[in-house]
Design a protein around this motif. Structure first.
Motif, PDB file in Angstrom:
ATOM      1  N   PRO A 140      30.384  35.885  50.768  1.00  0.00           N
ATOM      2  CA  PRO A 140      30.099  37.076  51.749  1.00  0.00           C
ATOM      3  C   PRO A 140      30.181  36.656  53.223  1.00  0.00           C
ATOM      4  O   PRO A 140      30.612  35.564  53.715  1.00  0.00           O
ATOM      5  CB  PRO A 140      28.506  36.863  51.308  1.00  0.00           C
ATOM      6  N   SER A 141      30.313  37.507  54.093  1.00  0.00           N
ATOM      7  CA  SER A 141      30.511  37.257  55.550  1.00  0.00           C
ATOM      8  C   SER A 141      29.061  36.934  56.232  1.00  0.00           C
ATOM      9  O   SER A 141      28.150  36.865  55.563  1.00  0.00           O
ATOM     10  CB  SER A 141      31.090  38.796  56.010  1.00  0.00           C
ATOM     11  N   PRO A 142      29.235  36.141  57.191  1.00  0.00           N
ATOM     12  CA  PRO A 142      27.866  35.935  57.968  1.00  0.00           C
ATOM     13  C   PRO A 142      26.887  37.153  58.237  1.00  0.00           C
ATOM     14  O   PRO A 142      25.782  36.882  57.889  1.00  0.00           O
ATOM     15  CB  PRO A 142      28.267  35.494  59.379  1.00  0.00           C
ATOM     16  N   TRP A 143      27.366  38.108  58.396  1.00  0.00           N
ATOM     17  CA  TRP A 143      26.417  39.400  58.368  1.00  0.00           C
ATOM     18  C   TRP A 143      25.835  39.635  57.143  1.00  0.00           C
ATOM     19  O   TRP A 143      24.636  39.968  57.075  1.00  0.00           O
ATOM     20  CB  TRP A 143      27.289  40.462  59.091  1.00  0.00           C
ATOM     21  N   ASP A 144      26.687  39.510  56.119  1.00  0.00           N
ATOM     22  CA  ASP A 144      26.088  39.528  54.839  1.00  0.00           C
ATOM     23  C   ASP A 144      24.936  38.681  54.514  1.00  0.00           C
ATOM     24  O   ASP A 144      23.843  39.343  53.557  1.00  0.00           O
ATOM     25  CB  ASP A 144      26.974  39.515  53.536  1.00  0.00           C
ATOM     26  N   VAL A 145      24.873  37.728  54.832  1.00  0.00           N
ATOM     27  CA  VAL A 145      23.953  36.467  54.867  1.00  0.00           C
ATOM     28  C   VAL A 145      22.819  36.749  55.435  1.00  0.00           C
ATOM     29  O   VAL A 145      21.458  36.779  55.045  1.00  0.00           O
ATOM     30  CB  VAL A 145      24.612  35.180  55.075  1.00  0.00           C
ATOM     31  N   VAL A 146      22.915  37.229  56.746  1.00  0.00           N
ATOM     32  CA  VAL A 146      21.866  37.799  57.684  1.00  0.00           C
ATOM     33  C   VAL A 146      20.876  38.915  56.975  1.00  0.00           C
ATOM     34  O   VAL A 146      19.964  38.878  57.161  1.00  0.00           O
ATOM     35  CB  VAL A 146      22.321  37.902  58.995  1.00  0.00           C
TER      36      VAL A 146
ATOM     37  N   GLY B 278      17.147  24.685  46.426  1.00  0.00           N
ATOM     38  CA  GLY B 278      18.063  24.219  45.441  1.00  0.00           C
ATOM     39  C   GLY B 278      17.771  25.040  44.183  1.00  0.00           C
ATOM     40  O   GLY B 278      18.656  25.456  43.497  1.00  0.00           O
ATOM     41  N   TYR B 279      16.568  25.428  43.918  1.00  0.00           N
ATOM     42  CA  TYR B 279      16.067  26.235  42.714  1.00  0.00           C
ATOM     43  C   TYR B 279      16.804  27.749  43.178  1.00  0.00           C
ATOM     44  O   TYR B 279      17.206  28.351  42.022  1.00  0.00           O
ATOM     45  CB  TYR B 279      14.739  26.364  42.467  1.00  0.00           C
ATOM     46  N   VAL B 280      16.703  28.325  44.158  1.00  0.00           N
ATOM     47  CA  VAL B 280      17.147  29.515  44.737  1.00  0.00           C
ATOM     48  C   VAL B 280      18.584  29.430  44.446  1.00  0.00           C
ATOM     49  O   VAL B 280      19.359  30.521  43.930  1.00  0.00           O
ATOM     50  CB  VAL B 280      16.778  29.744  46.217  1.00  0.00           C
ATOM     51  N   ILE B 281      19.481  28.444  44.927  1.00  0.00           N
ATOM     52  CA  ILE B 281      20.920  28.385  44.803  1.00  0.00           C
ATOM     53  C   ILE B 281      21.090  28.362  43.077  1.00  0.00           C
ATOM     54  O   ILE B 281      22.063  28.967  42.694  1.00  0.00           O
ATOM     55  CB  ILE B 281      21.534  27.047  45.291  1.00  0.00           C
ATOM     56  N   GLN B 282      20.479  27.816  42.383  1.00  0.00           N
ATOM     57  CA  GLN B 282      20.490  27.594  40.834  1.00  0.00           C
ATOM     58  C   GLN B 282      20.460  29.041  40.150  1.00  0.00           C
ATOM     59  O   GLN B 282      21.370  29.438  39.523  1.00  0.00           O
ATOM     60  CB  GLN B 282      19.983  26.500  40.171  1.00  0.00           C
ATOM     61  N   GLN B 283      19.441  29.647  40.472  1.00  0.00           N
ATOM     62  CA  GLN B 283      18.938  30.902  40.002  1.00  0.00           C
ATOM     63  C   GLN B 283      20.132  31.986  40.613  1.00  0.00           C
ATOM     64  O   GLN B 283      20.416  32.994  39.819  1.00  0.00           O
ATOM     65  CB  GLN B 283      17.734  31.462  40.353  1.00  0.00           C
ATOM     66  N   SER B 284      20.453  32.031  41.896  1.00  0.00           N
ATOM     67  CA  SER B 284      21.466  33.010  42.536  1.00  0.00           C
ATOM     68  C   SER B 284      22.835  32.844  41.763  1.00  0.00           C
ATOM     69  O   SER B 284      23.323  33.701  41.435  1.00  0.00           O
ATOM     70  CB  SER B 284      21.446  32.771  43.932  1.00  0.00           C
ATOM     71  N   GLY B 285      23.189  31.634  41.528  1.00  0.00           N
ATOM     72  CA  GLY B 285      24.359  31.219  40.700  1.00  0.00           C
ATOM     73  C   GLY B 285      24.416  31.881  39.440  1.00  0.00           C
ATOM     74  O   GLY B 285      25.556  32.488  39.006  1.00  0.00           O
ATOM     75  N   ALA B 286      23.321  31.663  38.631  1.00  0.00           N
ATOM     76  CA  ALA B 286      23.278  32.193  37.208  1.00  0.00           C
ATOM     77  C   ALA B 286      23.034  33.804  37.458  1.00  0.00           C
ATOM     78  O   ALA B 286      23.831  34.373  36.264  1.00  0.00           O
ATOM     79  CB  ALA B 286      21.782  31.807  36.788  1.00  0.00           C
TER      80      ALA B 286
ATOM     81  N   THR C 134      25.812  35.651  44.959  1.00  0.00           N
ATOM     82  CA  THR C 134      26.443  34.646  45.817  1.00  0.00           C
ATOM     83  C   THR C 134      25.781  34.736  47.477  1.00  0.00           C
ATOM     84  O   THR C 134      25.613  33.785  48.160  1.00  0.00           O
ATOM     85  CB  THR C 134      28.033  35.185  46.170  1.00  0.00           C
ATOM     86  N   THR C 135      25.394  35.986  47.673  1.00  0.00           N
ATOM     87  CA  THR C 135      24.973  36.187  49.211  1.00  0.00           C
ATOM     88  C   THR C 135      23.788  35.417  49.335  1.00  0.00           C
ATOM     89  O   THR C 135      23.647  34.799  50.152  1.00  0.00           O
ATOM     90  CB  THR C 135      24.771  37.808  49.388  1.00  0.00           C
ATOM     91  N   LEU C 136      22.736  35.615  48.185  1.00  0.00           N
ATOM     92  CA  LEU C 136      21.588  34.819  48.167  1.00  0.00           C
ATOM     93  C   LEU C 136      21.824  33.508  48.222  1.00  0.00           C
ATOM     94  O   LEU C 136      21.063  32.458  48.807  1.00  0.00           O
ATOM     95  CB  LEU C 136      20.869  35.175  47.002  1.00  0.00           C
ATOM     96  N   ALA C 137      22.689  32.921  47.495  1.00  0.00           N
ATOM     97  CA  ALA C 137      23.022  31.430  47.515  1.00  0.00           C
ATOM     98  C   ALA C 137      23.316  31.107  48.943  1.00  0.00           C
ATOM     99  O   ALA C 137      23.110  30.027  49.317  1.00  0.00           O
ATOM    100  CB  ALA C 137      24.344  31.370  46.477  1.00  0.00           C
ATOM    101  N   PHE C 138      24.475  31.827  49.536  1.00  0.00           N
ATOM    102  CA  PHE C 138      24.853  31.541  50.693  1.00  0.00           C
ATOM    103  C   PHE C 138      23.772  31.349  51.853  1.00  0.00           C
ATOM    104  O   PHE C 138      23.484  30.543  52.832  1.00  0.00           O
ATOM    105  CB  PHE C 138      25.840  32.400  51.162  1.00  0.00           C
ATOM    106  N   ALA C 139      22.658  32.216  51.686  1.00  0.00           N
ATOM    107  CA  ALA C 139      21.458  32.285  52.426  1.00  0.00           C
ATOM    108  C   ALA C 139      20.957  30.990  52.425  1.00  0.00           C
ATOM    109  O   ALA C 139      20.368  30.508  53.315  1.00  0.00           O
ATOM    110  CB  ALA C 139      20.516  33.674  52.188  1.00  0.00           C
TER     111      ALA C 139
END
Length: 265
Positions: free
Chosen positions: A50-56, A217-225, A229-234
């Protein structure tokens, strides 16, 4: 023939407090610009990068949730880091007082430090349950080694001639420790703290990958599942901001407590 030591040229960029703030911001802005440029130039799909704007945008879609999880990770990081200081600094002070203890302890410290922390995380959950303590202990294990080593090396950095001078003036052991050895050790100790605080954030994330129901860390794991990807990058961005904030908080504390050490640089 003697050679004259040339001192490095000091400029506004190296001495100005404004430059100390502006230059890191420029570096971060450049990194974000390269990230954004790569997503545009190579037409990378958001589900891949995702782009930085997507993350924001993703952050403002659920700011309360992400900030709450950030608070959880921040609390675990600070608690584990402080616990590592409370345990690690006294152990280092004991080690440096005896060559025998140093030789006994260093192999054990190296052994503990060499164990992959990812392998320990499930064991901590088995031993301590699913609460906050496994996360705090993981952060402690990540921070412990650099704090002990930096403190021990700092205590050894006191010039011998100054130690002999203090003893010739009939200084007590306490005066020698607090007025001389600890003073010379503090810059090295803070170096260990700054290394450890970055490792503390990593430790909290590792611990939240196993048996956790909250935290970034839990957020990254769940967003990966769920392939979000954008939530993981956030979440990763918030972790980066937290790590940078904690590091520079220690830098400011060092400048405030050790102004004389900055003058030597």
């Amino acid at each position: 023939m003697t050679t004259r030591r040339t001192m490095p040229k000091r400029t506004w960029l190296t001495d100005s407090p404004v430059a100390a703030v502006v230059l890191p911001i420029i570096g971060l802005a450049a990194a974000i610009g390269l990230w954004w440029g790569a997503t545009v130039a190579f037409s990378i799909q958001p589900y891949l990068l995702p782009s930085p704007w997507d993350v924001v945008v993703k952050f403002f879609e659920q700011p309360g949730y992400l900030l709450q999880e950030t608070g959880t990770s921040l609390l675990e990081t600070i608690e584990g880091f402080l616990l590592a200081i409370v345990i690690g600094v006294p152990i280092a002070l004991v080690i440096v007082r005896s060559v025998i203890l140093e030789r006994l302890a260093y192999p054990l410290l190296l052994m503990v430090n060499s164990i992959p922390k990812v392998a320990i995380a499930p064991l901590l959950v088995i031993w301590m349950g699913f609460g906050q303590w496994p996360k705090v202990v993981m952060v402690l294990l990540m921070c412990f080694f650099p704090i002990v080593i930096s403190t021990a090396q700092g205590m050894k950095s006191t010039p011998t001639e100054l130690v002999e001078l203090m003893r010739s003036l009939n200084a007590s052991r306490a005066q020698e420790f607090f007025k001389l050895r600890l003073r010379y050790a503090m810059p090295q100790i803070f170096t260990g703290f700054k290394v450890a605080i970055s490792l503390a954030v990593i430790g909290s994330v590792i611990s939240e990958f196993v048996g956790a129901t909250k935290g970034l860390g839990y957020v990254i794991q769940q967003s990966g599942a769920s392939a979000d990807t954008t939530l993981a990058f956030a979440a990763i961005t918030l972790l980066s901001v937290m790590s940078i904030a904690l590091f520079y908080a220690l830098v400011l504390l060092e400048h405030w407590l050790l102004p004389w050490a900055q003058e030597k640089r």
